[in-house]
Scaffold this motif. Structure first.
Motif, PDB file in Angstrom:
ATOM      1  N   GLY A   1      -3.846  10.186  -4.541  1.00 27.15           N
ATOM      2  CA  GLY A   1      -4.549   9.249  -3.678  1.00 27.15           C
ATOM      3  C   GLY A   1      -3.604   8.189  -3.160  1.00 27.15           C
ATOM      4  O   GLY A   1      -2.398   8.229  -3.412  1.00 27.15           O
ATOM      5  N   TRP A   2      -4.167   7.231  -2.438  1.00 27.35           N
ATOM      6  CA  TRP A   2      -3.395   6.099  -1.946  1.00 27.35           C
ATOM      7  C   TRP A   2      -3.973   4.822  -2.556  1.00 27.35           C
ATOM      8  O   TRP A   2      -5.102   4.805  -3.042  1.00 27.35           O
TER       9      TRP A   2
ATOM     10  N   LEU B   1      -0.747   7.654  -8.296  1.00 28.78           N
ATOM     11  CA  LEU B   1      -0.156   7.495  -6.971  1.00 28.78           C
ATOM     12  C   LEU B   1       1.092   8.364  -6.832  1.00 28.78           C
ATOM     13  O   LEU B   1       1.266   9.069  -5.836  1.00 28.78           O
TER      14      LEU B   1
ATOM     15  N   GLN C   1      -8.984   6.860  -2.356  1.00 31.10           N
ATOM     16  CA  GLN C   1      -8.313   5.601  -2.665  1.00 31.10           C
ATOM     17  C   GLN C   1      -8.385   5.376  -4.165  1.00 31.10           C
ATOM     18  O   GLN C   1      -9.458   5.488  -4.778  1.00 31.10           O
TER      19      GLN C   1
ATOM     20  N   GLY D   1       0.489  11.955  -6.237  1.00 38.13           N
ATOM     21  CA  GLY D   1      -0.105  12.338  -4.978  1.00 38.13           C
ATOM     22  C   GLY D   1      -1.612  12.494  -5.010  1.00 38.13           C
ATOM     23  O   GLY D   1      -2.200  13.165  -4.153  1.00 38.13           O
TER      24      GLY D   1
ATOM     25  N   HIS E   1       1.938  13.107   0.124  1.00 40.99           N
ATOM     26  CA  HIS E   1       0.584  12.815   0.591  1.00 40.99           C
ATOM     27  C   HIS E   1       0.537  12.862   2.121  1.00 40.99           C
ATOM     28  O   HIS E   1       1.486  12.451   2.802  1.00 40.99           O
TER      29      HIS E   1
ATOM     30  N   HIS F   1      -9.361   9.882   2.827  1.00 42.58           N
ATOM     31  CA  HIS F   1      -8.545  10.217   1.653  1.00 42.58           C
ATOM     32  C   HIS F   1      -8.972   9.387   0.446  1.00 42.58           C
ATOM     33  O   HIS F   1      -9.481   8.263   0.590  1.00 42.58           O
TER      34      HIS F   1
ATOM     35  N   VAL G   1       1.779   5.559  -1.137  1.00 39.60           N
ATOM     36  CA  VAL G   1       1.350   6.937  -1.396  1.00 39.60           C
ATOM     37  C   VAL G   1       2.571   7.734  -1.843  1.00 39.60           C
ATOM     38  O   VAL G   1       3.718   7.311  -1.656  1.00 39.60           O
ATOM     39  N   SER G   2       2.316   8.893  -2.393  1.00 37.40           N
ATOM     40  CA  SER G   2       3.391   9.837  -2.708  1.00 37.40           C
ATOM     41  C   SER G   2       3.954  10.392  -1.407  1.00 37.40           C
ATOM     42  O   SER G   2       3.238  10.530  -0.412  1.00 37.40           O
TER      43      SER G   2
ATOM     44  N   LEU H   1       7.764   6.825  -3.986  1.00 36.71           N
ATOM     45  CA  LEU H   1       6.560   6.371  -3.296  1.00 36.71           C
ATOM     46  C   LEU H   1       6.946   5.907  -1.897  1.00 36.71           C
ATOM     47  O   LEU H   1       8.100   5.506  -1.667  1.00 36.71           O
TER      48      LEU H   1
ATOM     49  N   THR I   1       0.870  -1.173   0.000  1.00 41.47           N
ATOM     50  CA  THR I   1       0.000   0.000   0.000  1.00 41.47           C
ATOM     51  C   THR I   1       0.906   1.222   0.000  1.00 41.47           C
ATOM     52  O   THR I   1       1.761   1.366   0.885  1.00 41.47           O
TER      53      THR I   1
END
Length: 295
Positions: free
Chosen positions: A237-238, A232, A197, A235, A178, A195, A174-175, A255, A172
């Protein structure tokens, strides 16, 4: 007259060119020189084109003959290919290998299987589709593909037989820009739910009404894994990604991996190969599957 041109005449023409003389061509073809000469004379008469200049000691190609030689070789090669494919079919080999691959499957394994297939079954062309979720299963159900490799859609219809392959580790991510990237502990579900997804969505209706790994009511649906990867990094979302696809980004800091409540640190997606029960894979398909199972 030209419709009467035979494959034997064309092969004799090629032999005469490759061997350098009619007598040498006769030895290669196990025929008398006179038979070779007459065969080529008949070919020239039927074509209405002079292929050889016979004024010297050894026959030389004319400009017309040199030009036609390219086409003649192509015809002979195509016939050889045609015969080889027909022989392979007679021996039970598939006329082509059609495969639907889940986009999450490691490309290194796919290219290894494709290379093995080309080397071992050179007369069985490969037709490959890279899809996600129901997009992998549908062409197998519709008989457009003989085998499929599934993972992102954990549903196997009754018409299909399934065999395990391997498990794909997931991450999992994210940037680094984020907000969730700043959380060093396990992120509660209540936090990720605030946030966006990024979710891989199905192009087909096979998973309609079902969600897999969707934890946030705020979600963007993307039908392309490459687009999800780009979103992703931007940035936006995740989301969950195959570890092999984002490892370089994680290593470089492009990431950041996060831990989400309820998702195991070693989460993985089991991948399987599927095929119709009434149409199991032949030798080429089995060879392809065997390569996919290698670690």
């Amino acid at each position: 007259m030209i419709d009467g041109v035979t494959l034997d005449q064309l092969r004799t023409f090629i032999a005469a060119v490759d061997q350098g003389s009619f007598s040498a061509a006769g030895r290669k073809l196990r025929r008398a020189q006179s038979v070779v000469s007459q065969t080529l004379a008949n070919l020239e008469a039927q074509l209405g084109v002079k292929l050889f200049d016979r004024s010297a000691r050894y026959p030389r190609l004319t400009d017309e003959g040199r030009s036609l030689l390219v086409d003649v070789r192509s015809v002979a090669d195509n016939v050889d290919e045609f015969k080889a494919r027909a022989r392979a079919m007679r021996e039970g080999l598939e006329p082509e290998l059609s495969v639907a691959m889940d986009v999450m499957y490691p490309m290194v394994a796919l290219t290894r299987a494709a290379a093995h297939s080309r080397k071992t079954y050179p007369h069985t062309p490969l037709r490959l589709y890279v899809e996600a979720l129901g997009g992998v299963i549908k062409p197998v159900l519709d008989r457009n593909c003989s085998i499929g490799v599934i993972g992102s859609l954990p549903i196997v219809p009754d018409e299909l037989q399934s065999e395990p392959l391997l498990s794909i580790p997931m991450a999992t991510v994210v940037s680094p820009s984020h907000p969730l990237a700043k959380v060093r502990r396990v992120v509660p579900l209540s936090a990720v739910a605030k946030h966006v997804q990024l979710v891989l969505t199905d192009r087909t209706a096979l998973s309609q009404g079902r969600d897999f790994g969707v934890l946030s009511p705020l979600n963007w649906r993307l039908a392309d894994l490459g687009a999800k990867h780009a979103f992703l990094k931007a940035g936006l979302g995740w989301g969950h990604m195959p570890l092999h696809m984002v490892k370089a980004d994680v290593d470089s800091g492009a990431l950041v991996k996060i831990r989400v409540e309820g998702i195991a640190h070693t989460a993985a997606i089991p991948m399987s190969v599927v095929f119709r029960k009434d149409a199991p894979p032949g030798p080429a398909g089995r060879g392809f599957i065997a390569q996919l199972k290698l670690k």
